[in-house]
Write a protein that holds these residues in place. Structure first.
Motif, mmCIF file in Angstrom:
data_model
loop_
_atom_site.group_PDB
_atom_site.id
_atom_site.type_symbol
_atom_site.label_atom_id
_atom_site.label_comp_id
_atom_site.label_asym_id
_atom_site.label_seq_id
_atom_site.Cartn_x
_atom_site.Cartn_y
_atom_site.Cartn_z
ATOM 1 N N ILE A 259 90.816 -0.266 -5.144
ATOM 2 C CA ILE A 259 89.815 0.779 -4.900
ATOM 3 C C ILE A 259 88.530 0.375 -5.601
ATOM 4 O O ILE A 259 88.534 0.083 -6.798
ATOM 5 N N CYS A 306 94.733 5.605 -9.797
ATOM 6 C CA CYS A 306 93.440 6.076 -9.288
ATOM 7 C C CYS A 306 93.441 7.595 -9.253
ATOM 8 O O CYS A 306 94.419 8.226 -8.848
ATOM 9 N N VAL A 307 92.319 8.175 -9.632
ATOM 10 C CA VAL A 307 92.173 9.628 -9.617
ATOM 11 C C VAL A 307 92.279 10.173 -8.193
ATOM 12 O O VAL A 307 92.638 11.337 -7.989
ATOM 13 N N TYR A 394 88.612 5.282 -12.589
ATOM 14 C CA TYR A 394 87.179 5.552 -12.391
ATOM 15 C C TYR A 394 86.444 5.818 -13.706
ATOM 16 O O TYR A 394 85.220 5.800 -13.710
HETATM 17 MO MO MO Z 1 90.034 5.264 -8.651
#
Ligand code: MO
Ligand code: MTE
Length: 537
Positions: A259, A306-307, A394
């Motif tokens: 990502i 990943c969020v 992130y």
């Molecule tokens: Mo992410």
């Protein structure tokens, strides 16, 4: 030739072809020039990147949800289709008024050049692909609309003449509105369009290929990573339950999710790479790749998440990272009071903001150079990235990193924060059922239910499963390396025929049980219990 008559029904087709040929030539030429000026100066890539950075958050989310990690390919295909439509329209305009068509090309070239200039690290040469592309596109448009490859004449019909007129013998009429196109000129026009499309495709692909060859794969393969002074604990026997359909305990580099906002993977030469640690520090420092490799390295298994990972999603992976503890570097630069945020900045301008405290509290926060025993794959941040256990990517996992800037959360918002995501991103306790899924066509009798659970920094104490909202039943946990990796779990189910729903929940090392309240991935990570509904036969 005055081009004011009403178009006949065949005009739009030819006009659209002229426009599309011009656009294809422009893009092909631009890609070829971008092989010299760098792939990120390609107008397609630059405009796409600008779209990624400025698209409203819901649109971007839609892209990720619908296309998953293929969102970038989808964006490029969408852009190409949109461009094709505009090109056809430009062709139509140009046939009526060449200057309007050319002006349209100038506008597109300008947009491409301006977009290239907005990209992080852009220099003046980055406008060249768009400008050369626009010039070539303009030339091609002129050639088909008013130049040597022009239809002779363009199939016009005036308001008073309803259709093409022919002489009795079927030979083209020489003059007047509504006349038939000379077959030779038609053949020349269509051959020209075909040739331009072919040459543009070959040129564009060649440009991409040449640009790709200037990548850093060779430099990466030449690297020998130093041995760690502190090795990762070995994977305990049984950490991998090896149940079909269950994600493996260690994720391969190839299988690791990707990502990022980068339409073109940044190619960072380790020989010229520098890391500047600066901002609110007493002793700013700049390190080269060799400086970094000369420092004591540690190796750790850390699960990165990943969020944007939905409940049950697969934007998570577990790898063995080799790198330099960030804590030691921060001790040396000596952050000033109030510098509560460390901003990681990538070569392409992307930023993340990590709490300074999280980088100094003793967890294995790394400036990583290795992943599963290899130099970082280029897609995963070569030559250097951050990995911080317990924080979503992130806010911590900056790839292609080139700066660490000490600042405060009050003074700076990193990339995703103004786009609606939380400035703080600790990983939430989560669990996932990997098997069975409906596609496994489960049959009645004993069925192994298995999955993974994670709560980096806190660890997983317990995983429970329930069927059809019955009582929670404790699953077996496989051994794990540390609190910073996910853990596999399994549970034996006596499946009965019919439709059933399986659910899972985890309890972390602090005794907190994962909440069942469903919440969206924004602003700081999804919550809820993963449920799998299937029909047992
Ligand atoms: Mo992410
Ligand atoms: N330079 C850069 N680094 C980045 C990102 C990015 O967009 N650009 N995305 C982050 C996000 S959101 C995540 S989840 C992780 C993913 O790392 P991976 O692609 O190696 O799995 O990278 C982080 N690092």
């Amino acid at each position: 030739m005055g081009k004011t008559g009403r178009v006949s029904s065949t005009t739009p087709r030819f006009a659209a072809l002229a426009g599309i040929a011009a656009a294809a030539a422009a893009i092909g030429a631009a890609e070829l020039v971008a092989a010299l000026t760098g792939p990120r100066s390609s107008p397609l890539v630059a405009v796409g990147g600008l779209v990624v950075d400025t698209a409203p958050e819901p649109v971007k989310r839609f892209g990720i949800e619908v296309f998953g990690t293929y969102d970038k390919i989808a964006l490029l295909i969408g852009t190409a289709l949109l461009l094709g439509g505009f090109a056809a329209l430009l062709g139509l305009l140009a046939v009526r008024q060449l200057a309007v068509g050319l002006a349209g090309i100038v506008v597109f070239g300008g947009i491409g050049a301006a977009a290239a200039l907005t990209r992080a690290g852009a220099d003046a040469a980055d406008v060249l692909p768009a400008l050369v592309g626009a010039a070539v596109g303009g030339l091609v448009l002129w050639a088909f609309v008013a130049g040597p490859l022009e239809l002779d004449p363009w199939p016009w019909s005036s308001p008073t003449v309803s259709g093409p007129t022919e002489s009795a013998g079927g030979t083209p009429v020489a003059e007047g509105p509504g006349q038939r196109v000379d077959p030779d000129s038609r053949r020349r026009f269509l051959t020209g369009v075909g040739t331009v499309l072919g040459v543009a495709t070959v040129g564009g692909v060649a440009g991409r290929w040449l640009a790709g060859r200037q990548g850093v794969s060779a430099a990466r393969e030449a690297i020998t990573l130093p041995a760690p002074v502190s090795t990762a604990p070995p994977v305990p026997a049984g950490a991998d339950l090896a149940v079909p359909g269950l994600a493996s305990y260690v994720t391969s580099n190839r299988g690791f999710y990707r990502i990022d906002t980068a339409l073109v993977v940044p190619q960072v030469d380790p020989r010229t790479w520098r890391l500047r640690i600066h901002g609110r520090v007493r002793n700013p420092v700049t390190l080269s790749y060799a400086d970094l490799l000369a420092r004591p390295m540690v190796e750790r298994y850390v699960t990165l998440a990943c969020v944007s990972n939905e409940v049950g999603g697969d934007l998570i992976g577990n790898a063995r990272w080799l790198g330099v503890p960030i804590r030691e570097l921060l001790d040396e630069v000596a952050p000033l009071d109030g510098a509560d945020q460390v901003v990681g900045r990538s070569v392409d301008g992307w930023t993340c903001g990590t709490p300074t405290a999280a980088l100094r509290d003793g967890r294995d926060a790394l400036l990583a150079v290795g992943m599963n025993g290899e130099p970082l794959p280029v897609r995963h941040g070569f030559p250097v990235r951050m990995v911080v256990p317990g924080l979503y990517g992130y806010v911590s996992a900056c790839k292609w990193i080139t700066e660490l800037e000490l600042t405060s959360f009050a003074d700076f918002d990193a990339y995703w924060v103004p786009r609606g995501w939380s400035a703080q991103g600790p990983v939430k306790t989560q669990s996932r059922i990997d098997t069975p899924r409906q596609r496994n066509r489960p049959t009645a009798g004993p069925v192994t239910v298995a999955g993974v659970a994670w709560a980096q920094q806190r660890g997983i104490d317990r995983v429970e499963v329930r069927v059809d909202e019955g009582p929670w039943q404790e699953a077996q946990l496989a051994p794990t390396i540390s609190v910073d990796t996910w853990v596999q779990w399994s549970w034996q189910w006596q499946a009965t025929p019919g439709k059933h729903t399986l659910q899972v929940r985890a309890t972390d090392g602090t005794g907190e049980t994962q909440t069942g309240e469903p919440r969206d991935v924004a602003p700081d990570g999804a919550t809820g219990w993963h449920a799998v509904t299937l029909t047992v036969t």
